[in-house]
Design a protein around this motif. Structure first.
Motif, PDB file in Angstrom:
ATOM      1  N   ALA A  42       0.804  -1.223   0.000  1.00  0.00           N
ATOM      2  CA  ALA A  42       0.000   0.000   0.000  1.00  0.00           C
ATOM      3  C   ALA A  42       0.837   1.273   0.000  1.00  0.00           C
ATOM      4  O   ALA A  42       0.301   2.367  -0.205  1.00  0.00           O
ATOM      5  N   SER A  43       2.135   1.177   0.219  1.00  0.00           N
ATOM      6  CA  SER A  43       2.982   2.361   0.329  1.00  0.00           C
ATOM      7  C   SER A  43       3.384   2.900  -1.036  1.00  0.00           C
ATOM      8  O   SER A  43       3.444   2.165  -2.020  1.00  0.00           O
ATOM      9  N   LYS A  44       3.695   4.180  -1.073  1.00  0.00           N
ATOM     10  CA  LYS A  44       4.141   4.829  -2.307  1.00  0.00           C
ATOM     11  C   LYS A  44       5.447   4.202  -2.777  1.00  0.00           C
ATOM     12  O   LYS A  44       6.388   4.037  -2.020  1.00  0.00           O
ATOM     13  N   ALA A  45       5.474   3.846  -4.062  1.00  0.00           N
ATOM     14  CA  ALA A  45       6.645   3.180  -4.634  1.00  0.00           C
ATOM     15  C   ALA A  45       7.299   4.066  -5.690  1.00  0.00           C
ATOM     16  O   ALA A  45       6.757   5.108  -6.093  1.00  0.00           O
ATOM     17  N   ALA A  46       8.461   3.645  -6.148  1.00  0.00           N
ATOM     18  CA  ALA A  46       9.334   4.495  -6.954  1.00  0.00           C
ATOM     19  C   ALA A  46       8.706   4.975  -8.253  1.00  0.00           C
ATOM     20  O   ALA A  46       8.968   6.091  -8.702  1.00  0.00           O
ATOM     21  N   SER A  47       7.871   4.148  -8.879  1.00  0.00           N
ATOM     22  CA  SER A  47       7.255   4.529 -10.159  1.00  0.00           C
ATOM     23  C   SER A  47       5.855   5.097  -9.989  1.00  0.00           C
ATOM     24  O   SER A  47       5.057   5.107 -10.939  1.00  0.00           O
ATOM     25  N   GLY A  48       5.554   5.528  -8.786  1.00  0.00           N
ATOM     26  CA  GLY A  48       4.292   6.205  -8.541  1.00  0.00           C
ATOM     27  C   GLY A  48       3.082   5.360  -8.874  1.00  0.00           C
ATOM     28  O   GLY A  48       2.977   4.195  -8.484  1.00  0.00           O
ATOM     29  N   VAL A  49       2.163   5.943  -9.619  1.00  0.00           N
ATOM     30  CA  VAL A  49       0.902   5.280  -9.923  1.00  0.00           C
ATOM     31  C   VAL A  49       1.081   4.070 -10.831  1.00  0.00           C
ATOM     32  O   VAL A  49       0.203   3.207 -10.928  1.00  0.00           O
ATOM     33  N   GLU A  50       2.224   3.964 -11.485  1.00  0.00           N
ATOM     34  CA  GLU A  50       2.494   2.830 -12.372  1.00  0.00           C
ATOM     35  C   GLU A  50       3.117   1.649 -11.637  1.00  0.00           C
ATOM     36  O   GLU A  50       3.283   0.580 -12.215  1.00  0.00           O
TER      37      GLU A  50
END
Length: 366
Positions: A42-50
């Motif tokens: 659920a956390s924000k990841a490096a490629s954002g929404v992708e």
């Protein structure tokens, strides 16, 4: 007996609607008999929404801050995530969070340090010593501006990385003053390093930050368990204390399953021994037996389908599955079981008392 739904697949649309879509399907999930849902990271990841969620950037951003070009994650916002968990709980369905502690990606700044270059096929073998490199290891989380936690991650928190910005060159780098964890999988002589900036669990500040996040996340979500990503690359004893703290904090028995991707039953059994039999494991050997049975033109002896599997040797610690997001076509662990055999495979795990069965979203919904 639990029946779990892996409530995502790799190729979901990047429209930030998945938390809402799951919520709409809750009545159907209850009718189908699912007792728990494994939700994606659920956390924000490096490629954002992708990003499917495994390129961890900011654990404290659950779709709340404008980071990596987006406020929501691939699946939605923090409020939608918490609303989904709350609704599932009201429908007597447990929720298991997928957490990624092995690595971080998408750093905000580079740092210039000294590192040793390691061989691709032998991470203990030095190719070059004390090389000056520029690495993406400083995480300042400017979009969050210190809310929930103001800690700045730097190269001191990590053991290594696989890219030198200075030379625009990919190579496995072990940082000066750091060493790969010893108690990990033996592939490549030592398989501590997998990808991104590799967390160093011998650094007290790293361990303290993961504990702080674990307390914050568990207090907010009242989660019922965890799916632990890439545990073969993390010190085999690390999760013992972290999970003990979560169980005390939440005051309930948590469902815990780890991803140790190996068809070697001996390796799975050794991990269980090292971790104190507190973590169930996915029965990867069974998956490969199913794969072989589906692709040998009728030559497979179905009487042996459970031979050399975790379900046969330690059923109480086995979580069975047919396919998952990593085995899908086009993924690094691609080993997709063809459609003609799916019903047979699911019959074998869903109608068997031994093991905890998991159904894949991609098989249920396409």
């Amino acid at each position: 007996m639990k029946t779990i739904l892996q409530a995502f697949e790799w190729y979901l649309p990047s429209d930030s609607q998945h938390w809402n879509n799951i919520k709409e399907n809750i009545p159907d999930l209850g009718k189908l008999g699912f007792s728990g849902l494994w939700l994606p990271p659920a956390s924000k990841a490096a490629s954002g929404v992708e990003d499917v969620g495994y390129g961890t950037y900011d654990l404290f951003d659950l779709g709340e801050f404008d980071q990596k070009g987006t406020i929501p994650t691939k699946y939605g916002t923090k409020d939608e995530y918490l609303d989904l968990i709350n609704t599932l709980h009201h429908n007597n369905i447990e929720v298991y969070a997928d957490i990624v502690f092995n690595h971080m990606m998408g750093a905000d700044e580079t740092e210039t340090i000294e590192a040793d270059i390691k061989a691709e096929d032998n991470h203990l073998h030095n190719i070059e010593n004390n090389k000056t490199v520029e690495v993406w290891t400083k995480f300042t989380f400017p979009g969050r501006q210190g809310k929930y936690d103001n800690y700045i991650w730097t190269w001191h928190n990590f053991t290594g990385i696989d890219y030198d910005e200075r030379k625009n060159q990919e190579e496995i780098l072990e940082f000066e003053g750091h060493e790969w964890d010893e108690n990990v999988d033996s592939e490549n002589s030592n398989f501590d390093y997998l990808m991104g900036a590799d967390l160093d669990f011998s650094v007290s500040e790293t361990v303290e930050q993961l504990e702080k996040w674990g307390h914050w996340f568990s207090e907010m979500t009242k989660i019922d368990g965890f799916r632990l990503d890439a545990i073969k690359h993390i010190d085999f004893k690390y999760f013992d204390k972290w999970l003990e703290q979560r169980a005390k904090q939440l005051d309930k028995k948590l469902f815990i399953v780890g991803e140790y991707w190996s068809d070697d039953l001996g390796k799975l059994e050794y991990y269980l021994e090292q971790s104190g039999d507190k973590i169930q494991l996915f029965d990867v050997p069974l998956h490969f037996n199913l794969k072989e049975a589906s692709s040998t033109n009728g030559e497979f002896d179905m009487r042996t389908i459970f031979d050399h599997t975790l379900t046969a040797s330690q059923p109480e610690l086995s979580v069975t599955f047919v396919d998952n997001h990593d085995t899908q076509e086009g993924q690094a662990l691609q080993s997709w079981i063809p459609a003609w055999f799916k019903e047979h495979a699911y019959s074998l795990i869903l109608l068997r008392k031994k093991g905890t069965p998991t159904v894949f979203w991609g098989d249920l919904y396409g």
